[in-house]
Design an enzyme around this catalytic site. Structure first.
Site: not given
Ligand code: NDP
Length: 335
Positions: A106, A189
């Site tokens: 989401k 949410y």
């Molecule tokens: P993070 O920033 O921690 O992780 C995102 C990952 O995406 C990065 O670590 C990287 O992984 C990859 N990535 C690729 N391109 C980019 C870029 N341009 N900028 C930043 N990151 C990039 O985010 P979250 O894990 O917190 O969130 C990810 C998604 O999950 C979002 O859509 C968020 O809304 C959702 N979410 C949902 C939750 C829920 O409870 N359902 C809780 C938290 C988040 P890599 O280094 O491996 O390429």
């Protein structure tokens, strides 16, 4: 026993950030119908670390350039998109074109047109699409649905939904990648909570941006926002989201009593009360339940309770709230 022989579906996580590493990968150690089979990452160091930690075979590790080759990998049944919001559309479509079932985090996407494209791509590929709405599998939230929809405390007259974080960083502050501020990230949410508790859809919204305390950090996005959703039968939902205040409430006031969760949206520690006393439900691993349900839906050829269409409706409402905020007018939602 080998996971494939145990009839478990293989999941590949795309984007190894906080949510993948902190919640989804550990949850996949607790699932019955699926397991962590592959990863897609742009960071080679993470690939090395995950390969060792989760025993991911080299042939199941991809980056964003060779991602599409996943189409000929029989170990991967489901692709889970856990990337910044603005990247969801592209990767869901690519996953569908690769012939895989998809879970998308989401908010589903930034616009309704993007959601339509994603839904269409999965339909065309004859693959299931679901959104990472973990709370639909959490017992306290499921109880809110029952109490509200069965009118256990009479018809609901008023709802209050608040979700906020005191501290955020990185892409969440970048409108290009996030699509907006706290509304897109956690305010969603509240929209979900009101929808699943009442079982009905908002008719119109009004909204007001909160005063910015930090104009530099929140240059392009709202720092906080309050909005109202007019629901059928005179029910009003009063909602608030913020990136500078911890908020976590879902409350319904009915003709014969009230029921609420606070905290309502956390990964654990959810607490519920009603005007008759405390709710008593176990704490469960929400992400494990959510992914298991999706795998079970695929294995049994049934629909998912959290489909792309549900994500699309939320995106439609979020965009209407932004329009109401920007124009200062009441925006009618065509359902
Ligand atoms: P993070 O920033 O921690 O992780 C995102 C990952 O995406 C990065 O670590 C990287 O992984 C990859 N990535 C690729 N391109 C980019 C870029 N341009 N900028 C930043 N990151 C990039 O985010 P979250 O894990 O917190 O969130 C990810 C998604 O999950 C979002 O859509 C968020 O809304 C959702 N979410 C949902 C939750 C829920 O409870 N359902 C809780 C938290 C988040 P890599 O280094 O491996 O390429």
């Amino acid at each position: 026993m080998d996971n494939k022989r145990a009839n478990k579906l293989g999941i590949a996580l795309v984007g190894l950030g906080k949510y993948s590493s902190g919640q989804l990968a550990p949850a996949l150690n607790e699932t019955i119908h699926c397991y962590l089979a592959g990863i897609v990452t742009g960071t080679p160091e993470k690939a090395d670390k995950w390969k060792k930690k989760y025993d991911v075979p080299e042939k199941n590790i991809y980056n964003y350039s060779n991602f599409d080759q996943i189409n000929d990998n029989p170990d991967i049944d489901i692709i889970y998109i856990v990337l910044p919001n603005a990247m969801h559309r592209e990767y869901v479509v690519r996953a569908a074109l690769a012939g895989k079932h998809v879970i998308c985090e989401k908010p589903m996407a930034l616009t309704v047109a993007e959601c339509d494209e994603m839904i269409e791509a999965c339909k065309k590929a004859n693959r299931l699409l679901s959104i990472g709405y973990r709370l639909h599998f959490e017992p306290h939230n499921v109880e809110m649905m029952r109490l509200g929809r069965d009118k256990v405390f009479g018809g609901i007259k008023r709802m209050i939904a608040e979700d906020g974080l005191a501290e955020v960083e990185g892409w969440r502050l970048d409108k290009g990648l996030a699509g907006g501020g706290p509304l897109m990230d956690v305010g969603i949410y509240c929209v979900q909570g009101v929808r699943y508790t009442t079982g009905v859809e908002p008719i119109a919204v009004t909204a007001k941006e909160g005063k910015k305390k930090d104009r530099k950090r929140f240059r392009d996005i709202e720092e906080s926002l309050t909005w109202q959703m007019e629901m059928p039968d005179g029910l009003m939902a009063e909602c608030k989201t913020s990136y500078s205040e911890e908020l976590n409430l879902l409350r319904a006031e009915g003709e014969k009593g009230w029921f609420e969760l606070s905290p309502a949206y956390e990964y654990e520690g959810i607490k519920g009360r009603t005007s008759n006393g405390n709710m008593k439900f176990p704490q469960i691993n929400q992400q494990a339940r959510q992914m298991d349900d999706f795998a079970d839906a695929i294995l049994n050829n049934r629909p998912t309770p959290v489909p792309g269409e549900m994500g699309r409706q939320d995106v439609k409402i979020l965009n209407a709230i932004y329009e109401a905020m920007q124009t200062g007018t009441r925006i009618v939602i065509n359902n």
